[in-house]
Write a protein that holds these residues in place. Structure first.
Motif, mmCIF file in Angstrom:
data_model
loop_
_atom_site.group_PDB
_atom_site.id
_atom_site.type_symbol
_atom_site.label_atom_id
_atom_site.label_comp_id
_atom_site.label_asym_id
_atom_site.label_seq_id
_atom_site.Cartn_x
_atom_site.Cartn_y
_atom_site.Cartn_z
ATOM 1 N N ARG A 1 0.870 -1.176 0.086
ATOM 2 C CA ARG A 1 -0.034 -0.024 0.040
ATOM 3 C C ARG A 1 0.773 1.413 0.174
ATOM 4 O O ARG A 1 0.641 2.307 -0.682
ATOM 5 C CB ARG A 1 -0.872 -0.034 1.270
ATOM 6 N N GLU A 2 1.809 1.125 0.804
ATOM 7 C CA GLU A 2 2.798 2.437 1.068
ATOM 8 C C GLU A 2 3.455 2.566 -0.453
ATOM 9 O O GLU A 2 3.693 3.712 -0.850
ATOM 10 C CB GLU A 2 3.667 2.042 2.140
ATOM 11 N N LEU A 3 4.070 1.418 -0.829
ATOM 12 C CA LEU A 3 4.814 1.660 -2.207
ATOM 13 C C LEU A 3 3.882 2.210 -3.134
ATOM 14 O O LEU A 3 4.315 3.136 -4.207
ATOM 15 C CB LEU A 3 5.276 0.354 -2.587
ATOM 16 N N VAL A 4 2.617 1.836 -3.377
ATOM 17 C CA VAL A 4 1.703 2.152 -4.665
ATOM 18 C C VAL A 4 1.569 3.526 -4.253
ATOM 19 O O VAL A 4 1.671 4.484 -5.076
ATOM 20 C CB VAL A 4 0.620 1.388 -4.395
ATOM 21 N N ARG A 5 1.210 4.216 -3.142
ATOM 22 C CA ARG A 5 0.857 5.376 -2.605
ATOM 23 C C ARG A 5 2.155 6.365 -2.997
ATOM 24 O O ARG A 5 1.929 7.598 -3.623
ATOM 25 C CB ARG A 5 0.335 5.613 -1.258
ATOM 26 N N GLU A 6 3.395 5.869 -2.529
ATOM 27 C CA GLU A 6 4.587 6.747 -2.714
ATOM 28 C C GLU A 6 4.554 7.012 -4.200
ATOM 29 O O GLU A 6 5.016 8.225 -4.651
ATOM 30 C CB GLU A 6 5.398 5.940 -2.215
ATOM 31 N N ARG A 7 4.710 5.748 -5.140
ATOM 32 C CA ARG A 7 5.081 5.992 -6.403
ATOM 33 C C ARG A 7 4.119 6.898 -6.929
ATOM 34 O O ARG A 7 4.194 7.740 -7.941
ATOM 35 C CB ARG A 7 4.982 4.813 -7.170
ATOM 36 N N ALA A 8 2.584 6.892 -6.899
ATOM 37 C CA ALA A 8 1.706 7.704 -7.290
ATOM 38 C C ALA A 8 1.973 9.118 -6.971
ATOM 39 O O ALA A 8 1.795 9.925 -7.770
ATOM 40 C CB ALA A 8 0.228 7.146 -6.838
ATOM 41 N N SER A 9 2.381 9.269 -5.721
ATOM 42 C CA SER A 9 2.579 10.711 -5.131
ATOM 43 C C SER A 9 3.760 11.290 -5.880
ATOM 44 O O SER A 9 3.849 12.587 -5.964
ATOM 45 C CB SER A 9 2.762 10.781 -3.566
#
Length: 162
Positions: A90-98
């Motif tokens: 979840r954190e990886l996905v959010r970070e890449r999107a941000s």
């Protein structure tokens, strides 16, 4: 990343990533970076055959991250992960999107997708039955899962093939 099981069981995580990097013209210097991102630094010199399913998933994701792609495609990324690994995804996905990256997730776990998705495409039997923001697709439904079932029922989806 389509399957985390692509590594030869007798190779170490580091050797697998070195092979992927070399075959794709990626600098070996990225290997330590992606091992760290995937939480595999301590297991870098272990043979893949000793990895759990979740560690294999992490290795597959590490390989997908080697080239630092602007678009990351992950199929069932939480498969086999423990709760800490699920949170990491979840954190990886959010970070890449941000950071302006695009992450395409394919999953059967609607609750997981609802945790991280901005936009959703619902596909039933090869046909797109809905597409839009998470809010748009779930409007009138209690959850993404409820929306999915409503959108994929044949009597509710005239566009779906018989």
């Amino acid at each position: 990343m389509l399957d985390g099981a692509g590594a030869h069981p007798s190779r170490t995580a580091r050797a697998h990533l070195a092979w992927v990097a070399a075959s794709n013209g990626i600098a070996r210097s990225r290997i330590d970076d992606v091992l760290e991102i995937a939480g595999l630094s301590q297991a870098a010199n272990r043979r893949v055959r000793t990895f759990s399913l979740g560690m294999g998933q992490r290795l597959g994701i590490a390989a997908a991250l080697l080239g630092d792609p602007s678009t990351l495609v992950l199929d069932e990324p939480v498969n086999g992960l423990d709760p800490e690994g699920v949170r990491w995804i979840r954190e990886l996905v959010r970070e890449r999107a941000s950071m302006g990256g695009i992450v395409l997730l394919s999953s059967h776990l609607m609750s997981e997708l609802a945790e991280v998705a901005d936009d959703v495409v619902v596909i039933s039997e090869g046909t797109v039955t809905a597409a839009g923001s998470l809010t748009e697709v779930t409007r009138g439904h209690g959850s993404l899962e409820d929306a999915f079932f409503a959108l994929t029922r044949r009597d509710q989806c005239p566009a779906c093939p018989l």
